[in-house]
Design a protein around this motif. Structure first.
Motif, PDB file in Angstrom:
ATOM      1  N   ASP A 151       0.812  -1.214   0.000  1.00 51.24           N
ATOM      2  CA  ASP A 151       0.000   0.000   0.000  1.00 51.24           C
ATOM      3  C   ASP A 151       0.850   1.269   0.000  1.00 51.24           C
ATOM      4  O   ASP A 151       0.325   2.372  -0.171  1.00 51.24           O
ATOM      5  CB  ASP A 151      -0.956  -0.004   1.193  1.00 51.24           C
ATOM      6  CG  ASP A 151      -0.240  -0.118   2.531  1.00 51.24           C
ATOM      7  OD1 ASP A 151       0.751  -0.879   2.612  1.00 51.24           O
ATOM      8  OD2 ASP A 151      -0.662   0.530   3.495  1.00 51.24           O
ATOM      9  N   LEU A 154       2.812   3.436  -4.087  1.00 49.91           N
ATOM     10  CA  LEU A 154       2.528   4.706  -4.752  1.00 49.91           C
ATOM     11  C   LEU A 154       3.056   5.900  -3.963  1.00 49.91           C
ATOM     12  O   LEU A 154       3.710   6.777  -4.551  1.00 49.91           O
ATOM     13  CB  LEU A 154       1.029   4.839  -5.020  1.00 49.91           C
ATOM     14  CG  LEU A 154       0.605   6.081  -5.805  1.00 49.91           C
ATOM     15  CD1 LEU A 154       1.387   6.221  -7.103  1.00 49.91           C
ATOM     16  CD2 LEU A 154      -0.904   6.031  -6.091  1.00 49.91           C
ATOM     17  N   GLN A 181      -2.888  -2.440  -6.642  1.00 44.06           N
ATOM     18  CA  GLN A 181      -3.676  -1.899  -7.742  1.00 44.06           C
ATOM     19  C   GLN A 181      -3.605  -0.374  -7.877  1.00 44.06           C
ATOM     20  O   GLN A 181      -3.479   0.136  -9.012  1.00 44.06           O
ATOM     21  CB  GLN A 181      -5.126  -2.344  -7.625  1.00 44.06           C
ATOM     22  CG  GLN A 181      -5.932  -2.115  -8.907  1.00 44.06           C
ATOM     23  CD  GLN A 181      -5.327  -2.852 -10.100  1.00 44.06           C
ATOM     24  OE1 GLN A 181      -5.050  -4.037 -10.033  1.00 44.06           O
ATOM     25  NE2 GLN A 181      -5.133  -2.134 -11.204  1.00 44.06           N
ATOM     26  N   PRO A 182      -3.690   0.402  -6.786  1.00 48.87           N
ATOM     27  CA  PRO A 182      -3.577   1.859  -6.969  1.00 48.87           C
ATOM     28  C   PRO A 182      -2.262   2.272  -7.628  1.00 48.87           C
ATOM     29  O   PRO A 182      -2.238   3.197  -8.460  1.00 48.87           O
ATOM     30  CB  PRO A 182      -3.688   2.403  -5.541  1.00 48.87           C
ATOM     31  CG  PRO A 182      -4.466   1.360  -4.806  1.00 48.87           C
ATOM     32  CD  PRO A 182      -4.016   0.056  -5.391  1.00 48.87           C
ATOM     33  N   TYR A 183      -1.197   1.585  -7.273  1.00 53.71           N
ATOM     34  CA  TYR A 183       0.102   1.850  -7.900  1.00 53.71           C
ATOM     35  C   TYR A 183       0.063   1.496  -9.383  1.00 53.71           C
ATOM     36  O   TYR A 183       0.524   2.271 -10.235  1.00 53.71           O
ATOM     37  CB  TYR A 183       1.188   1.046  -7.184  1.00 53.71           C
ATOM     38  CG  TYR A 183       2.496   0.996  -7.922  1.00 53.71           C
ATOM     39  CD1 TYR A 183       3.386   2.054  -7.892  1.00 53.71           C
ATOM     40  CD2 TYR A 183       2.850  -0.131  -8.682  1.00 53.71           C
ATOM     41  CE1 TYR A 183       4.584   2.018  -8.580  1.00 53.71           C
ATOM     42  CE2 TYR A 183       4.043  -0.179  -9.374  1.00 53.71           C
ATOM     43  CZ  TYR A 183       4.913   0.890  -9.321  1.00 53.71           C
ATOM     44  OH  TYR A 183       6.100   0.849 -10.006  1.00 53.71           O
ATOM     45  N   ASP A 185      -2.533   1.320 -11.359  1.00 49.39           N
ATOM     46  CA  ASP A 185      -3.380   2.291 -12.067  1.00 49.39           C
ATOM     47  C   ASP A 185      -2.586   3.549 -12.403  1.00 49.39           C
ATOM     48  O   ASP A 185      -2.758   4.136 -13.487  1.00 49.39           O
ATOM     49  CB  ASP A 185      -4.597   2.660 -11.213  1.00 49.39           C
ATOM     50  CG  ASP A 185      -5.577   1.510 -11.054  1.00 49.39           C
ATOM     51  OD1 ASP A 185      -5.527   0.555 -11.861  1.00 49.39           O
ATOM     52  OD2 ASP A 185      -6.387   1.564 -10.110  1.00 49.39           O
ATOM     53  N   TYR A 186      -1.715   3.932 -11.503  1.00 52.10           N
ATOM     54  CA  TYR A 186      -0.926   5.159 -11.693  1.00 52.10           C
ATOM     55  C   TYR A 186       0.122   4.987 -12.792  1.00 52.10           C
ATOM     56  O   TYR A 186       0.192   5.794 -13.736  1.00 52.10           O
ATOM     57  CB  TYR A 186      -0.260   5.549 -10.382  1.00 52.10           C
ATOM     58  CG  TYR A 186       0.523   6.841 -10.448  1.00 52.10           C
ATOM     59  CD1 TYR A 186      -0.125   8.073 -10.344  1.00 52.10           C
ATOM     60  CD2 TYR A 186       1.906   6.831 -10.605  1.00 52.10           C
ATOM     61  CE1 TYR A 186       0.591   9.263 -10.413  1.00 52.10           C
ATOM     62  CE2 TYR A 186       2.625   8.009 -10.671  1.00 52.10           C
ATOM     63  CZ  TYR A 186       1.960   9.225 -10.576  1.00 52.10           C
ATOM     64  OH  TYR A 186       2.675  10.392 -10.642  1.00 52.10           O
TER      65      TYR A 186
END
Length: 213
Positions: A151, A154, A181-183, A185-186
Motif C-alpha cells: 500500500d 505509490l 492496484q492503486p500503484y 493504475d498510476y
C-alpha cells in the motif's frame, strides 16, 4: 563470470532462499486493520519475504543492462533482493544501492549478510520509515525497486519521482497483489509519464520506464 554464480554471493543467496521456504510456517498473530507500518514490521521481523530467485536474476540483468548510478530499494528485509542488485553493481564496476528497512532486527541481519557477501561498501542501508529515510536521497535516481508494504508503493514512488532521471526504471514486485492496484493504475496511465509492462515472474513484476513528467 557473474558474481551470482560464485562464492560468497551464491552461497548466501541459496541460504536465504532456503530459509524463506519456512515463511509460511511462522506463527504470526493477526494484526488489526489499522496497524501501523512499525507494528507490521515488528510482527514480521522473522519473515524473509524475499524476491524469488527468478525475479532476482531479472533484477540483476536489468541492472547489468541499464548500468544505473543510483538504485533505490524500498523494503530491504534480509537483503535478498539487495544482494541481486549489489551483485550487478559489483559486476558493472559502477553505481550504488540505497535501501531502507523499518525493522531494526532486519536492518542488522541485512547489514551482516551484505558484509559477508563483500558488497557492503556498495550499499547504504537506511533504518526507519521509508517515507522519511528516502527523502534524504539527493542524487538523481536511475532505478527503483519497490518491494516493501504494497500500500506504500505509490506514496514512495511519488516521493522519489522528482529525482527520477529520464528513462529511469521503476520495478514493482508482487504486482498481482490486490493492494498494489492503486500503484498499477498510476504507472499504467500514460498521463503520469510512464510506459509500463507486466512481467510474469512469480507473483508478478511491473516494469515501468520513466518517459516524461
Amino acid at each position: 563470470m557473474t558474481s551470482l554464480l560464485t562464492e560468497p554471493i551464491r552461497g548466501i543467496l541459496d541460504r536465504l532462499h532456503t530459509a524463506a521456504l519456512h515463511d509460511d510456517d511462522l506463527d504470526i498473530a493477526p494484526l488489526p486493520p489499522d496497524a501501523s507500518a512499525a507494528q507490521r514490521a515488528d510482527a514480521l521481523a522473522s519473515a524473509y519475504l524475499p524476491v524469488s530467485a527468478e525475479g532476482g536474476r531479472l533484477l540483476y540483468s536489468l541492472v547489468r543492462s541499464a548500468r544505473p548510478k543510483t538504485i533505490v530499494e524500498f523494503g530491504t528485509s534480509y537483503a535478498t533482493s539487495t544482494l541481486y542488485l549489489a551483485a550487478a553493481v559489483l559486476d558493472n564496476g559502477t553505481g550504488r544501492v540505497v535501501t531502507t528497512e523499518l525493522s531494526s532486527a532486519k536492518v542488522a541481519a541485512a547489514r551482516a549478510n551484505l558484509a559477508e557477501a563483500g558488497v557492503s561498501h556498495l550499499v547504504d542501508v537506511l533504518a526507519g520509515d521509508a517515507l522519511q529515510t528516502l527523502g534524504t536521497v539527493g542524487d538523481p535516481i536511475d532505478l527503483v525497486l519497490l518491494d516493501g508494504w504494497k500500500d506504500l508503493y505509490l506514496p514512495v514512488l511519488r516521493l522519489l519521482e522528482p529525482r527520477l532521471t529520464p528513462g529511469a526504471l521503476v520495478i514493482g514486485d508482487d504486482s498481482s497483489f490486490a493492494s498494489v492496484q492503486p500503484y498499477l493504475d498510476y504507472v499504467r496511465d500514460p498521463a503520469n509519464g510512464y510506459l509500463s509492462t507486466s512481467f510474469p515472474v512469480e507473483d508478478g513484476m511491473e516494469i515501468s520506464c520513466r518517459i516524461g513528467n
